[in-house]
Motif scaffolding. Structure first.
Motif, PDB file in Angstrom:
ATOM      1  N   ILE A  88       0.863  -1.351   0.105  1.00 55.11           N
ATOM      2  CA  ILE A  88      -0.044   0.129   0.052  1.00 55.11           C
ATOM      3  C   ILE A  88       0.754   1.249   0.034  1.00 55.11           C
ATOM      4  O   ILE A  88       0.566   2.016  -0.605  1.00 55.11           O
ATOM      5  CB  ILE A  88      -0.780  -0.049   1.312  1.00 55.11           C
ATOM      6  CG1 ILE A  88      -2.032  -1.058   1.080  1.00 55.11           C
ATOM      7  CG2 ILE A  88      -1.610   1.202   1.682  1.00 55.11           C
ATOM      8  CD1 ILE A  88      -2.744  -1.355   2.567  1.00 55.11           C
ATOM      9  N   GLN A 148      -7.561  -9.491   2.930  1.00 49.44           N
ATOM     10  CA  GLN A 148      -6.876  -8.180   3.032  1.00 49.44           C
ATOM     11  C   GLN A 148      -6.472  -7.764   1.635  1.00 49.44           C
ATOM     12  O   GLN A 148      -6.912  -6.679   1.028  1.00 49.44           O
ATOM     13  CB  GLN A 148      -5.772  -8.121   3.871  1.00 49.44           C
ATOM     14  CG  GLN A 148      -5.157  -7.068   4.471  1.00 49.44           C
ATOM     15  CD  GLN A 148      -5.619  -6.155   5.648  1.00 49.44           C
ATOM     16  OE1 GLN A 148      -6.845  -5.449   5.497  1.00 49.44           O
ATOM     17  NE2 GLN A 148      -5.305  -6.631   6.663  1.00 49.44           N
ATOM     18  N   TYR A 174      -8.164  -3.560  -3.638  1.00 44.62           N
ATOM     19  CA  TYR A 174      -8.586  -2.566  -4.783  1.00 44.62           C
ATOM     20  C   TYR A 174     -10.052  -2.400  -4.979  1.00 44.62           C
ATOM     21  O   TYR A 174     -10.407  -0.976  -5.077  1.00 44.62           O
ATOM     22  CB  TYR A 174      -8.003  -3.246  -5.948  1.00 44.62           C
ATOM     23  CG  TYR A 174      -8.064  -2.471  -7.243  1.00 44.62           C
ATOM     24  CD1 TYR A 174      -7.815  -1.126  -7.567  1.00 44.62           C
ATOM     25  CD2 TYR A 174      -9.236  -2.894  -8.040  1.00 44.62           C
ATOM     26  CE1 TYR A 174      -7.970  -0.729  -8.582  1.00 44.62           C
ATOM     27  CE2 TYR A 174      -9.418  -2.064  -9.274  1.00 44.62           C
ATOM     28  CZ  TYR A 174      -8.915  -0.634  -9.199  1.00 44.62           C
ATOM     29  OH  TYR A 174      -9.501  -0.035 -10.276  1.00 44.62           O
ATOM     30  N   TYR A 175     -10.838  -3.432  -4.876  1.00 44.01           N
ATOM     31  CA  TYR A 175     -12.221  -3.104  -5.005  1.00 44.01           C
ATOM     32  C   TYR A 175     -12.741  -2.108  -3.958  1.00 44.01           C
ATOM     33  O   TYR A 175     -13.552  -1.464  -4.348  1.00 44.01           O
ATOM     34  CB  TYR A 175     -12.883  -4.397  -4.935  1.00 44.01           C
ATOM     35  CG  TYR A 175     -14.499  -4.197  -5.453  1.00 44.01           C
ATOM     36  CD1 TYR A 175     -14.775  -3.833  -6.977  1.00 44.01           C
ATOM     37  CD2 TYR A 175     -15.434  -4.464  -4.448  1.00 44.01           C
ATOM     38  CE1 TYR A 175     -16.098  -3.839  -6.968  1.00 44.01           C
ATOM     39  CE2 TYR A 175     -16.774  -4.468  -4.772  1.00 44.01           C
ATOM     40  CZ  TYR A 175     -17.219  -3.725  -6.298  1.00 44.01           C
ATOM     41  OH  TYR A 175     -18.416  -3.729  -6.311  1.00 44.01           O
ATOM     42  N   ARG A 176     -12.350  -2.425  -2.813  1.00 44.51           N
ATOM     43  CA  ARG A 176     -12.916  -1.696  -1.630  1.00 44.51           C
ATOM     44  C   ARG A 176     -12.280  -0.078  -1.537  1.00 44.51           C
ATOM     45  O   ARG A 176     -13.267   0.813  -1.382  1.00 44.51           O
ATOM     46  CB  ARG A 176     -12.674  -2.438  -0.162  1.00 44.51           C
ATOM     47  CG  ARG A 176     -13.130  -3.712  -0.140  1.00 44.51           C
ATOM     48  CD  ARG A 176     -12.722  -4.468   0.985  1.00 44.51           C
ATOM     49  NE  ARG A 176     -13.014  -3.827   2.468  1.00 44.51           N
ATOM     50  CZ  ARG A 176     -12.130  -3.379   3.271  1.00 44.51           C
ATOM     51  NH1 ARG A 176     -10.843  -3.686   3.066  1.00 44.51           N
ATOM     52  NH2 ARG A 176     -12.458  -2.621   4.335  1.00 44.51           N
ATOM     53  N   THR A 177     -11.071  -0.178  -1.875  1.00 41.92           N
ATOM     54  CA  THR A 177     -10.554   1.320  -1.709  1.00 41.92           C
ATOM     55  C   THR A 177      -9.864   1.884  -2.754  1.00 41.92           C
ATOM     56  O   THR A 177      -9.504   3.147  -2.942  1.00 41.92           O
ATOM     57  CB  THR A 177      -9.403   1.176  -0.833  1.00 41.92           C
ATOM     58  OG1 THR A 177      -8.208   0.585  -1.407  1.00 41.92           O
ATOM     59  CG2 THR A 177      -9.618   0.234   0.569  1.00 41.92           C
ATOM     60  N   VAL A 222      -7.251   1.292  -4.249  1.00 44.79           N
ATOM     61  CA  VAL A 222      -5.693   1.274  -3.870  1.00 44.79           C
ATOM     62  C   VAL A 222      -5.180  -0.395  -4.279  1.00 44.79           C
ATOM     63  O   VAL A 222      -5.669  -0.885  -3.502  1.00 44.79           O
ATOM     64  CB  VAL A 222      -5.292   1.927  -2.582  1.00 44.79           C
ATOM     65  CG1 VAL A 222      -3.732   1.608  -2.606  1.00 44.79           C
ATOM     66  CG2 VAL A 222      -5.876   3.341  -2.405  1.00 44.79           C
ATOM     67  N   PRO A 223      -4.640  -0.458  -5.400  1.00 46.55           N
ATOM     68  CA  PRO A 223      -3.981  -1.722  -5.657  1.00 46.55           C
ATOM     69  C   PRO A 223      -2.960  -2.109  -4.771  1.00 46.55           C
ATOM     70  O   PRO A 223      -2.145  -1.535  -4.286  1.00 46.55           O
ATOM     71  CB  PRO A 223      -3.404  -1.769  -7.191  1.00 46.55           C
ATOM     72  CG  PRO A 223      -3.467  -0.330  -7.271  1.00 46.55           C
ATOM     73  CD  PRO A 223      -4.151   0.448  -6.499  1.00 46.55           C
ATOM     74  N   GLY A 230      -9.877 -10.770  -7.192  1.00 40.68           N
ATOM     75  CA  GLY A 230      -9.034  -9.902  -6.824  1.00 40.68           C
ATOM     76  C   GLY A 230      -7.531 -10.343  -6.913  1.00 40.68           C
ATOM     77  O   GLY A 230      -6.627  -9.651  -6.550  1.00 40.68           O
TER      78      GLY A 230
END
Lengths: 322, 328
Positions: free
Chosen positions: A70, A95, A100-103, A105-106, A138
């Motif tokens: 991250i 985690q 990526y899908y949630r935030t 940020v890959p 993911g």
């Protein structure tokens, strides 16, 4: 001079460490000791502070690597054995895979899983976990079967912005050799026709590609059969274009894998071929996997637990005689 | 004690309480889908931590009861209301909800539900800073409850952070119940603080109902980590003053515990302390209450008016890259 499969993995990590300051390695016994399989031999000395021994804490190892990813790093985590990644399952699938899908940020994380059986390694040092991880959205899951793929797919995995589960087969580590690390430039997500044929298609991946080739040679010698062998290379994504094109040429499919028989990659391949290319099939598609028990310790039991050239030939003869 | 630090902390406590009271009402009115999880009674601990961290430099991984810490750290209220109310403009775009929100690139990762998992994650964020050569003066922190201390992830994470001697603060709010499970079914050691020594962390105990004590102890733990003393663990004793979530009335909490010193309301304590210590006045606190109530109202109203996710226009991709022109 020749290069082994594990040499290629080591070489790739050396290249990555040399060329990309974001790369670091984390795992058990990988620093001065060079790893249980010597895949990191000499790297700690060559790249001080970037090849780090972890405690025996698979969950924390992946949690740590996700955090570092991250923050812009490109961690490569070595699980000592794929089997132990079950302890890290939560961090990998909840985690890393959801991030990526949630935030948005890959998570550019690579997890190396020394996978598959070797004689005497037994129930907890032999597992093939690719289907478990491929199940989760993911994640990218790759299964190199050649020396060149071992090298190039690890380079490509680290270059990807998403988490990659890199399944390296322990049986191939020292047995599989090549004169040098060549490559055909195939990207992750593209399957390869390892051996062309016209009578039946074997879709395989990882060490089973080599068993499929052996079986194909026997059937050629035995009856002139021309068996096409497709090496999936990555099980997620699955290159259905190449698989379906092959089945359209041969009309017959055997999906071959070393993992346990319930569900998994071979089931996915058969399901997709049936759904997307039913009209291409001249015979019911077949699957061949390991037996439905834990992987046994004794070499005699182990050799009969996984598909062998003999069992593959039997499956192919039945397929060809339909 | 630093006057501005205590005032920041107290204001975050107050704002969080007002916001969470509103969230509770919205939940009870059927306006929030999914759960609502409050930090009532834990604001002092959470805000003391959040206010001692610097957004843009430090890392804060909040957990379920950290509205006050989030606010103190600098999370705007609108991130909270948008996530609870499902606004597509929020940080999670309706893909995740309630307290499962964050802005990882701003140093505030989004928690997953699996307890203890954020401990090594924060450790890794700190490891990255170390590898990049920019760890100096940085602190990473996360909060857990008594229940999370029973997980393997917590143990592995704390141990790893200690082995790496990272500048991290782990705050354990022992609120006596993990959902409905009391301490005596959760762990058998005399005091969770004893674990700090076992892990090789600095250990600090604090009365979580006493805001000034929280400011002193948690502020000191953060300062120690920042100053190079290695990872620190704070164990705060308090009582959760709500259910696990707003669906839970917490009827399993014995009445005598509620009436004990553990059950004191840290916000009420804080008001008295702020005035007695000369950090604020009745008039100022009343003015803050009015101001924050308006702020909460505005954040709720704005989020309620915003578009919700449209499944037909949702980007249904779980990976950021495409391979061969196709989503993975």
């Amino acid at each position: 001079m020749s290069v082994t499969y594990v040499d290629a993995i080591r070489e790739a990590q050396e290249t990555l460490l040399r060329e990309d300051p974001r790369v670091f390695l984390y795992g058990q016994d990988i620093s001065k000791f060079g790893g249980a399989f010597k895949a990191t031999k000499g790297l700690a000395e060559a790249f001080p502070g970037r090849v780090l021994d972890s405690p025996i804490s698979e969950d924390a190892m992946i949690g740590m690597a996700v955090g570092a990813a991250i923050e812009g790093m490109r961690p490569i985590v070595e699980m000592q054995f794929a089997d132990f990644s079950s302890v890290a399952f939560n961090q990998i699938v909840n985690q890393a895979a959801t991030h990526y899908y949630r935030t948005g940020v890959p998570v550019p994380l690579t997890v190396r899983l020394p996978s598959g059986g070797t004689p005497g390694s037994g129930p907890f040092h032999s597992q093939s976990m690719e289907a478990i991880y491929a199940h989760y959205p993911g994640l990218v899951v790759v299964t190199p079967a050649t020396v060149a793929d071992a090298y190039h797919m690890l380079i490509d995995a680290v270059a990807m912005d998403d988490p990659v589960v890199y399944c390296e087969h322990k049986f191939l580590y020292r047995w599989l050799k090549a004169p040098r690390i060549n490559g055909d430039g195939l990207p992750i997500g593209k399957a390869r026709i390892t051996r062309p044929g016209k009578h039946a298609t074997v879709v395989a991946y990882s060490a089973m590609v080599h068993e499929a080739v052996r079986a194909a040679e026997r059937l050629r010698d035995e009856g002139g059969w021309e068996i096409e062998v497709v090496d999936l290379r990555s099980v997620k994504p699955l290159d259905m274009d190449t698989v379906l094109a092959s089945v359209s040429r041969t009309g017959r499919l055997l999906a071959l894998g070393e993992a346990f028989p319930w569900g998994g990659v071979t089931a996915e391949v058969v399901a997709r071929v049936c759904a997307e290319g039913f009209h291409l099939l001249d015979a019911p598609p077949r699957r061949l996997n390991s037996r439905d028990t834990p992987v046994p310790y004794h070499p005699k039991l182990w050799a009969a637990h996984r598909p062998t050239p003999e069992s593959i030939c039997i499956a192919l003869r039945e397929l060809l005689s339909f | 004690m630093d006057r501005e630090y205590v005032r920041d902390m107290f204001r975050a406590m107050l704002k969080a309480r007002l916001l969470e009271s509103k969230l509770s009402s919205l939940y009870k009115a059927g306006k929030i889908v999914g759960g609502v999880y409050l930090g009532k009674g834990q604001e002092a601990v959470s805000a003391a931590l959040g206010a001692s961290l610097v957004k843009g430099r430090d890392i804060f991984a909040p957990l379920i009861r950290d509205q006050a810490g989030r606010t103190a750290f600098g999370e705007p209220l609108i991130d909270c209301t948008r996530t609870y109310l499902g606004s597509v403009l929020g940080p999670m775009k309706g893909r995740d909800g309630n307290i499962h929100r964050g802005r990882p690139l701003d140093g505030m990762p989004a928690m997953i539900s699996h307890l203890g998992a954020q401990v090594p994650l924060v450790g890794g964020m700190l490891m990255a800073r170390r590898l990049k050569g920019c760890l100096d003066g940085v602190v990473g922190a996360t909060c857990v409850g008594d229940g999370a201390t029973s997980t393997g992830a917590f143990h592995e994470g704390v141990n790893m952070v200690a082995v790496e001697r990272l500048p991290m603060v782990v705050v354990v709010s022992n609120n006596q119940f993990a959902y409905s499970t009391p301490n005596d079914r959760q762990f058998a050691c005399e005091d969770l603080l004893d674990r700090a020594k076992g892990y090789g962390l600095g250990g600090h105990a604090v009365d979580g109902t006493d805001p000034l004590a929280c400011a002193r102890v948690i502020g000191r733990a953060v300062a120690l980590a920042r100053g190079g003393a290695g990872p620190q663990m704070v164990v705060a004793r308090l009582l959760r003053l709500s259910g696990h979530g707003e669906h839970d009335d917490g009827s399993y909490v014995p009445g005598d515990l509620r009436g004990s010193s553990l059950g004191r309301d840290c916000l009420e304590n804080g008001i008295v302390q702020m005035i007695d210590a000369g950090f604020s006045t009745v008039e100022e606190i009343e003015a803050w209450q009015l101001e924050y109530a308006d702020e909460v109202q505005a954040a709720v109203a704005q989020a309620q008016q915003e578009p919700t996710p449209d499944p037909w226009h949702e980007d249904w991709r779980a990976c950021s890259v495409e391979l061969g022109g196709k989503a993975i």
